[in-house]
Motif scaffolding. Structure first.
Motif, PDB file in Angstrom:
ATOM      1  N   ALA A 170      33.754  37.675  42.857  1.00 39.46           N
ATOM      2  CA  ALA A 170      33.526  38.540  41.698  1.00 39.46           C
ATOM      3  C   ALA A 170      34.479  38.271  40.542  1.00 39.46           C
ATOM      4  O   ALA A 170      34.118  38.481  39.386  1.00 39.46           O
ATOM      5  CB  ALA A 170      33.598  40.001  42.113  1.00 39.46           C
ATOM      6  N   ALA A 171      35.675  37.787  40.848  1.00 43.74           N
ATOM      7  CA  ALA A 171      36.627  37.492  39.769  1.00 43.74           C
ATOM      8  C   ALA A 171      36.096  36.388  38.858  1.00 43.74           C
ATOM      9  O   ALA A 171      36.259  36.439  37.642  1.00 43.74           O
ATOM     10  CB  ALA A 171      37.981  37.085  40.358  1.00 43.74           C
ATOM     11  N   LYS A 172      35.440  35.398  39.435  1.00 41.80           N
ATOM     12  CA  LYS A 172      34.914  34.278  38.651  1.00 41.80           C
ATOM     13  C   LYS A 172      33.465  34.503  38.213  1.00 41.80           C
ATOM     14  O   LYS A 172      33.048  34.044  37.150  1.00 41.80           O
ATOM     15  CB  LYS A 172      35.012  32.995  39.465  1.00 41.80           C
ATOM     16  CG  LYS A 172      34.631  31.759  38.699  1.00 41.80           C
ATOM     17  CD  LYS A 172      34.903  30.502  39.488  1.00 41.80           C
ATOM     18  CE  LYS A 172      34.529  29.270  38.683  1.00 41.80           C
ATOM     19  NZ  LYS A 172      34.730  28.035  39.458  1.00 41.80           N
ATOM     20  N   PHE A 173      32.681  35.208  39.042  1.00 45.75           N
ATOM     21  CA  PHE A 173      31.252  35.427  38.759  1.00 45.75           C
ATOM     22  C   PHE A 173      30.960  36.929  38.818  1.00 45.75           C
ATOM     23  O   PHE A 173      30.437  37.436  39.812  1.00 45.75           O
ATOM     24  CB  PHE A 173      30.386  34.675  39.778  1.00 45.75           C
ATOM     25  CG  PHE A 173      30.672  33.199  39.840  1.00 45.75           C
ATOM     26  CD1 PHE A 173      30.202  32.349  38.857  1.00 45.75           C
ATOM     27  CD2 PHE A 173      31.422  32.667  40.884  1.00 45.75           C
ATOM     28  CE1 PHE A 173      30.469  30.990  38.914  1.00 45.75           C
ATOM     29  CE2 PHE A 173      31.688  31.310  40.947  1.00 45.75           C
ATOM     30  CZ  PHE A 173      31.215  30.466  39.964  1.00 45.75           C
ATOM     31  N   PRO A 174      31.284  37.679  37.764  1.00 45.45           N
ATOM     32  CA  PRO A 174      31.194  39.139  37.807  1.00 45.45           C
ATOM     33  C   PRO A 174      29.785  39.723  37.734  1.00 45.45           C
ATOM     34  O   PRO A 174      29.614  40.917  37.970  1.00 45.45           O
ATOM     35  CB  PRO A 174      32.024  39.577  36.595  1.00 45.45           C
ATOM     36  CG  PRO A 174      31.944  38.417  35.651  1.00 45.45           C
ATOM     37  CD  PRO A 174      31.873  37.182  36.515  1.00 45.45           C
ATOM     38  N   ASP A 215      15.234  39.940  31.369  1.00 45.82           N
ATOM     39  CA  ASP A 215      16.568  39.353  31.491  1.00 45.82           C
ATOM     40  C   ASP A 215      17.495  40.503  31.878  1.00 45.82           C
ATOM     41  O   ASP A 215      17.777  41.381  31.070  1.00 45.82           O
ATOM     42  CB  ASP A 215      17.000  38.719  30.173  1.00 45.82           C
ATOM     43  CG  ASP A 215      18.307  37.947  30.296  1.00 45.82           C
ATOM     44  OD1 ASP A 215      19.025  38.101  31.309  1.00 45.82           O
ATOM     45  OD2 ASP A 215      18.614  37.189  29.352  1.00 45.82           O
ATOM     46  N   ALA A 216      17.934  40.515  33.141  1.00 42.52           N
ATOM     47  CA  ALA A 216      18.733  41.636  33.630  1.00 42.52           C
ATOM     48  C   ALA A 216      19.896  41.151  34.487  1.00 42.52           C
ATOM     49  O   ALA A 216      19.804  40.112  35.149  1.00 42.52           O
ATOM     50  CB  ALA A 216      17.856  42.592  34.429  1.00 42.52           C
ATOM     51  N   THR A 217      20.971  41.920  34.463  1.00 42.97           N
ATOM     52  CA  THR A 217      22.139  41.626  35.278  1.00 42.97           C
ATOM     53  C   THR A 217      22.580  42.880  36.025  1.00 42.97           C
ATOM     54  O   THR A 217      22.260  44.000  35.619  1.00 42.97           O
ATOM     55  CB  THR A 217      23.331  41.130  34.425  1.00 42.97           C
ATOM     56  OG1 THR A 217      23.720  42.168  33.519  1.00 42.97           O
ATOM     57  CG2 THR A 217      22.996  39.866  33.665  1.00 42.97           C
ATOM     58  N   VAL A 218      23.316  42.654  37.125  1.00 45.44           N
ATOM     59  CA  VAL A 218      24.023  43.741  37.804  1.00 45.44           C
ATOM     60  C   VAL A 218      25.480  43.323  37.945  1.00 45.44           C
ATOM     61  O   VAL A 218      25.798  42.135  37.997  1.00 45.44           O
ATOM     62  CB  VAL A 218      23.430  44.102  39.187  1.00 45.44           C
ATOM     63  CG1 VAL A 218      22.064  44.729  39.057  1.00 45.44           C
ATOM     64  CG2 VAL A 218      23.415  42.919  40.111  1.00 45.44           C
ATOM     65  N   ASP A 219      26.340  44.312  38.023  1.00 46.56           N
ATOM     66  CA  ASP A 219      27.777  44.103  38.122  1.00 46.56           C
ATOM     67  C   ASP A 219      28.158  43.908  39.593  1.00 46.56           C
ATOM     68  O   ASP A 219      28.040  44.827  40.398  1.00 46.56           O
ATOM     69  CB  ASP A 219      28.488  45.322  37.533  1.00 46.56           C
ATOM     70  CG  ASP A 219      29.997  45.201  37.525  1.00 46.56           C
ATOM     71  OD1 ASP A 219      30.546  44.270  38.154  1.00 46.56           O
ATOM     72  OD2 ASP A 219      30.628  46.056  36.890  1.00 46.56           O
ATOM     73  N   VAL A 220      28.601  42.718  39.953  1.00 48.15           N
ATOM     74  CA  VAL A 220      28.967  42.402  41.338  1.00 48.15           C
ATOM     75  C   VAL A 220      30.072  43.323  41.836  1.00 48.15           C
ATOM     76  O   VAL A 220      30.084  43.723  43.008  1.00 48.15           O
ATOM     77  CB  VAL A 220      29.391  40.915  41.458  1.00 48.15           C
ATOM     78  CG1 VAL A 220      29.929  40.614  42.846  1.00 48.15           C
ATOM     79  CG2 VAL A 220      28.213  40.007  41.141  1.00 48.15           C
ATOM     80  N   ASN A 221      30.986  43.722  40.962  1.00 43.78           N
ATOM     81  CA  ASN A 221      32.110  44.571  41.358  1.00 43.78           C
ATOM     82  C   ASN A 221      31.705  45.966  41.811  1.00 43.78           C
ATOM     83  O   ASN A 221      32.529  46.705  42.330  1.00 43.78           O
ATOM     84  CB  ASN A 221      33.136  44.667  40.219  1.00 43.78           C
ATOM     85  CG  ASN A 221      33.879  43.370  40.043  1.00 43.78           C
ATOM     86  OD1 ASN A 221      34.665  42.984  40.901  1.00 43.78           O
ATOM     87  ND2 ASN A 221      33.608  42.674  38.955  1.00 43.78           N
TER      88      ASN A 221
END
Length: 188
Positions: free
Chosen positions: A102-106, A75-81
């Protein structure tokens, strides 16, 4: 009475076996530094060019045991910003609503649903749920896993259609893009 005692022993053995399997799977934390979440896409705007970019801000958890793949959990995420293509204006445009919003889905997220062995050493098949802009699609791709003392390295590559995730309009940019992952993780 004997039957009840035997049933109790069987349940105890089953419980111990399950605990043993779970205990063998190692827990890892992805490390942003040294890891790479890169994408490549073709742009046909004026002339054909390849755009390379990457994301940082890798976070999550990994449970992996090559001897017990059913216990695997990723389970991993990356920061869109953190998107970087080497051109600041393009990066800012990609953060806007029509692209990544990115404001709504970061964050973008990948969650493993199954891992199976292949016929190649240290190579596995991952099936996962990939979520971009709140849209989840199933993806599958081969990856390699190298376990060393205190660390895990995962590497793989897959292709997605950006339009499946409503990333960007119909324009001179290819719909398909390739994502390359090289994830370094340390044992917890």
């Amino acid at each position: 009475m004997k039957t009840s005692a035997n049933v109790s022993r069987i349940w105890l053995l089953c419980l111990l076996a399950i605990c043993s399997i779970t205990a063998q799977a190692q827990q890892y934390t992805p490390v942003d530094q040294g890891s790479k979440v890169q994408f490549t896409i073709i742009n046909h705007l004026i002339f054909t060019s390849t755009v390379n970019g990457y994301f940082k801000g890798l976070r999550g958890s990994i449970r992996f045991d090559p001897a017990n793949l059913k216990s695997t959990a990723i389970d991993a995420t990356v920061d869109v910003n953190t998107i970087s293509t080497g051109i600041g204006k393009r990066d800012r445009d990609l953060l806007e609503e029509k692209y990544f919003n990115a404001a709504k889905f970061p964050v973008m997220r990948i969650v493993a649903t199954s891992v199976t062995a292949t016929d190649k050493p240290s190579t596995y098949q991952l099936t996962a749920a990939l979520t971009i802009k709140g849209i989840t699609r199933t993806i599958a791709f081969p990856f390699t896993a190298v376990v060393s003392s205190g660390a895990l390295q995962l590497a793989g590559k897959f292709t997605i259609n950006r339009r499946d995730f409503q990333v960007g309009p119909d324009n001179a940019i290819d719909d398909k893009l390739t994502v390359t992952l090289n994830v370094q993780a340390k044992k917890q």
